[in-house]
Design a protein around this motif. Structure first.
Motif, PDB file in Angstrom:
ATOM      1  N   THR A  65       3.845  -8.153   7.308  1.00  0.00           N
ATOM      2  CA  THR A  65       3.106  -9.169   6.330  1.00  0.00           C
ATOM      3  C   THR A  65       1.620  -8.970   6.072  1.00  0.00           C
ATOM      4  N   ASP A  66       1.259  -8.404   7.103  1.00  0.00           N
ATOM      5  CA  ASP A  66      -0.478  -8.143   6.618  1.00  0.00           C
ATOM      6  C   ASP A  66      -0.701  -7.008   5.670  1.00  0.00           C
ATOM      7  N   GLU A  67       0.329  -6.208   5.322  1.00  0.00           N
ATOM      8  CA  GLU A  67       0.225  -5.273   4.434  1.00  0.00           C
ATOM      9  C   GLU A  67       0.240  -5.837   2.901  1.00  0.00           C
ATOM     10  N   VAL A  68       0.878  -7.115   2.685  1.00  0.00           N
ATOM     11  CA  VAL A  68       1.171  -7.747   1.216  1.00  0.00           C
ATOM     12  C   VAL A  68      -0.066  -8.547   0.512  1.00  0.00           C
ATOM     13  N   LYS A  69      -0.117  -8.246  -0.596  1.00  0.00           N
ATOM     14  CA  LYS A  69      -1.085  -8.951  -1.259  1.00  0.00           C
ATOM     15  C   LYS A  69      -0.373  -9.809  -2.301  1.00  0.00           C
ATOM     16  N   GLY A  75       2.944  -9.176  20.079  1.00  0.00           N
ATOM     17  CA  GLY A  75       2.187  -8.016  19.968  1.00  0.00           C
ATOM     18  C   GLY A  75       3.059  -7.297  18.804  1.00  0.00           C
ATOM     19  N   GLY A  76       4.291  -7.630  18.414  1.00  0.00           N
ATOM     20  CA  GLY A  76       5.092  -7.074  17.440  1.00  0.00           C
ATOM     21  C   GLY A  76       4.677  -7.371  16.027  1.00  0.00           C
ATOM     22  N   GLU A  77       4.678  -6.719  14.916  1.00  0.00           N
ATOM     23  CA  GLU A  77       4.563  -7.039  13.667  1.00  0.00           C
ATOM     24  C   GLU A  77       5.598  -7.585  12.967  1.00  0.00           C
ATOM     25  N   ILE A  78       5.310  -8.575  12.060  1.00  0.00           N
ATOM     26  CA  ILE A  78       6.058  -9.361  11.439  1.00  0.00           C
ATOM     27  C   ILE A  78       6.683  -8.826   9.979  1.00  0.00           C
ATOM     28  N   GLU A  79       7.866  -8.601   9.971  1.00  0.00           N
ATOM     29  CA  GLU A  79       8.121  -7.874   8.404  1.00  0.00           C
ATOM     30  C   GLU A  79       8.463  -9.247   7.452  1.00  0.00           C
ATOM     31  N   MET A  80       8.534  -8.678   5.949  1.00  0.00           N
ATOM     32  CA  MET A  80       8.892  -9.469   5.178  1.00  0.00           C
ATOM     33  C   MET A  80       9.398  -8.515   4.071  1.00  0.00           C
ATOM     34  N   GLY A  81      10.396  -8.921   2.994  1.00  0.00           N
ATOM     35  CA  GLY A  81      11.277  -8.233   2.067  1.00  0.00           C
ATOM     36  C   GLY A  81      10.559  -8.475   0.779  1.00  0.00           C
ATOM     37  N   LEU A  82      10.310  -7.287  -0.001  1.00  0.00           N
ATOM     38  CA  LEU A  82       9.916  -7.417  -1.289  1.00  0.00           C
ATOM     39  C   LEU A  82      10.937  -6.911  -2.159  1.00  0.00           C
ATOM     40  N   ASN A  83      11.383  -7.445  -3.100  1.00  0.00           N
ATOM     41  CA  ASN A  83      12.487  -7.201  -4.250  1.00  0.00           C
ATOM     42  C   ASN A  83      11.837  -5.898  -5.032  1.00  0.00           C
ATOM     43  N   THR A  84      12.308  -4.859  -4.563  1.00  0.00           N
ATOM     44  CA  THR A  84      11.815  -3.834  -5.293  1.00  0.00           C
ATOM     45  C   THR A  84      12.370  -3.250  -6.905  1.00  0.00           C
ATOM     46  N   ASN A  85      13.439  -4.275  -7.107  1.00  0.00           N
ATOM     47  CA  ASN A  85      13.693  -4.328  -8.575  1.00  0.00           C
ATOM     48  C   ASN A  85      12.842  -4.687  -9.384  1.00  0.00           C
ATOM     49  N   ASN A  86      11.883  -5.436  -8.892  1.00  0.00           N
ATOM     50  CA  ASN A  86      10.722  -5.982  -9.681  1.00  0.00           C
ATOM     51  C   ASN A  86       9.442  -4.850  -9.889  1.00  0.00           C
ATOM     52  N   PRO A 135       1.027  -1.155  -0.028  1.00  0.00           N
ATOM     53  CA  PRO A 135       0.138   0.071  -0.071  1.00  0.00           C
ATOM     54  C   PRO A 135       0.856   1.384  -0.102  1.00  0.00           C
ATOM     55  N   ARG A 136       2.045   1.141   0.100  1.00  0.00           N
ATOM     56  CA  ARG A 136       2.801   2.341   0.232  1.00  0.00           C
ATOM     57  C   ARG A 136       4.207   2.101  -0.127  1.00  0.00           C
ATOM     58  N   TRP A 193      11.068 -12.322   0.118  1.00  0.00           N
ATOM     59  CA  TRP A 193      11.542 -13.181   1.231  1.00  0.00           C
ATOM     60  C   TRP A 193      10.402 -13.151   2.234  1.00  0.00           C
ATOM     61  N   TRP A 194      10.293 -14.347   2.974  1.00  0.00           N
ATOM     62  CA  TRP A 194       9.321 -14.348   4.193  1.00  0.00           C
ATOM     63  C   TRP A 194       9.693 -14.873   5.178  1.00  0.00           C
ATOM     64  N   PRO A 195       9.393 -14.656   6.158  1.00  0.00           N
ATOM     65  CA  PRO A 195       9.772 -15.207   7.765  1.00  0.00           C
ATOM     66  C   PRO A 195       9.234 -16.591   7.750  1.00  0.00           C
ATOM     67  N   ILE A 196       9.943 -17.793   8.189  1.00  0.00           N
ATOM     68  CA  ILE A 196       9.505 -18.966   8.220  1.00  0.00           C
ATOM     69  C   ILE A 196       8.819 -19.349   9.579  1.00  0.00           C
ATOM     70  N   ASN A 197       9.677 -18.890  10.713  1.00  0.00           N
ATOM     71  CA  ASN A 197       9.145 -19.037  12.170  1.00  0.00           C
ATOM     72  C   ASN A 197       9.047 -17.754  12.721  1.00  0.00           C
TER      73      ASN A 197
END
Length: 142
Positions: free
Chosen positions: A48-52, A95-106, A22-23, A85-89
């Motif tokens: 992770t909850d921001e990503v579709k 209460g903390g939010e979980i992050e993932m990485g989006l390859n912005t080169n795409n 979204p941003r 990339w996505w967190p496996i465990n």
């Protein structure tokens, strides 16, 4: 009052895997670890909850998991582009939010041209949690 759409669409070359966020990312990390520098990835970080994630019918997302086995690197089986990339465990629900990485080169580079890029060299000397799994080129001291 008009709003500006700052969503980012990122897809592999053949279009089989598409991610929408979204941003704009806060910054883009051109990670220099033994894996990311080989991928040529430039990561934008999102919760992770921001990503579709959408895949076309019959599209296959492959994963590469190495080292501490904390992350899966996900790429298109057809064109080979590393998409995210996505967190496996992820950590337990603290209460903390979980992050993932989006390859912005795409993504469309025109949308990201004013986002700061960081070249993170600190990971070069950061040991993995497990001494049994480093890459042969890993210069960290164990």
């Amino acid at each position: 009052m008009a709003t500006t759409d700052t969503s980012i669409r990122s897809s592999c070359h053949c279009g089989a895997i598409t991610l929408t966020v979204p941003r704009l990312p806060v910054y883009i990390n051109v990670c220099q670890c033994t894996l990311c520098r080989r991928y040529g990835a430039a990561w934008g970080y999102y919760y992770t909850d921001e990503v579709k994630i959408e895949t076309k019918p019959n599209a296959v997302t492959k994963q590469y998991i190495w080292g501490d086995k904390n992350l899966s690197f996900n790429f298109c089986d057809n064109c080979g582009c590393v998409c995210y990339w996505w967190p496996i465990n992820p950590p337990s629900a603290d209460g903390g939010e979980i992050e993932m990485g989006l390859n912005t080169n795409n993504a469309n580079p025109e949308l990201l041209k004013f986002v700061d890029r960081k070249f993170d060299y600190s990971v070069l000397k950061s040991p993995l949690g497990s001494k049994a799994t480093p890459h042969a080129d890993d210069p960290a001291k164990y």
